[in-house]
Design an enzyme around this catalytic site. Sequence first.
Site, PDB file in Angstrom:
ATOM      1  N   HIS A 108     -28.281  55.375  92.990  1.00  0.00           N
ATOM      2  CA  HIS A 108     -29.019  55.457  94.102  1.00  0.00           C
ATOM      3  C   HIS A 108     -30.410  56.874  93.794  1.00  0.00           C
ATOM      4  CE1 HIS A 108     -25.968  57.775  95.597  1.00  0.00           C
ATOM      5  NE2 HIS A 108     -26.564  58.563  96.179  1.00  0.00           N
TER       6      HIS A 108
ATOM      7  N   HIS B 163     -32.351  59.779  96.051  1.00  0.00           N
ATOM      8  CA  HIS B 163     -32.690  60.463  97.401  1.00  0.00           C
ATOM      9  C   HIS B 163     -33.764  61.306  97.194  1.00  0.00           C
ATOM     10  CE1 HIS B 163     -28.753  60.292  99.361  1.00  0.00           C
ATOM     11  NE2 HIS B 163     -28.180  60.425  98.253  1.00  0.00           N
TER      12      HIS B 163
ATOM     13  N   TYR C 276     -27.987  68.715 101.139  1.00  0.00           N
ATOM     14  CA  TYR C 276     -27.419  67.705 100.889  1.00  0.00           C
ATOM     15  C   TYR C 276     -28.051  66.989  99.483  1.00  0.00           C
ATOM     16  CZ  TYR C 276     -25.596  62.813 101.208  1.00  0.00           C
ATOM     17  OH  TYR C 276     -25.402  61.530 101.047  1.00  0.00           O
TER      18      TYR C 276
ATOM     19  N   GLN D 130     -25.634  66.230  96.204  1.00  0.00           N
ATOM     20  CA  GLN D 130     -25.130  64.929  95.960  1.00  0.00           C
ATOM     21  C   GLN D 130     -24.840  64.761  94.387  1.00  0.00           C
ATOM     22  OE1 GLN D 130     -24.794  62.819  98.347  1.00  0.00           O
ATOM     23  NE2 GLN D 130     -23.886  61.223  97.078  1.00  0.00           N
TER      24      GLN D 130
END
Length: 157
Positions: A62, A64, A126, A130
């Site tokens: 994924h 971000h 964050y 990650q």
Amino acid sequence: MKKDNQSLSHTTWKCKYHIVFAPKYRRQIIYGKYKQSIGEILRLLCERKGVEIIEASACKDHVHMLVSIPSKLSVSGFIGYLKGKSSLMIFDRHANLKYRYGNRKFWCRGYYVDTVGQNKKQIEEYIRNQIQEDYVADQLTLFEEYDPFTGEKNKKK
């Protein structure tokens, strides 16, 4: 005015969004040899729309992004543009992926978006951390000596 605000000729805004989206079937294609290319494509498309990337990270399955989207663009319209155009550009740049993934659909249909208020620093942190969490999780898996798609020998990191 605060320096955090942005403006057009008659508009001032401070719209920051945390966006998460993934490739179809959560394939881990965005992490290996295509990571840099996909990052360049996403940056180019953001520049075209005047969207500022504050922080971004491509994890194994994924992406971000912490972005500032001008108020003249809707979030859903921008994400549709970003995912649609990037799919076409990825398949044009890496023609071998067309046969593997078919239908020229690289990203899955959904996405996650959250507005950023006072917690901008925590979200940036964050996103930065990650990848470290992915490395820790990856240590639990076994190393595959050969790439299942290409048959080429993988390099140990």
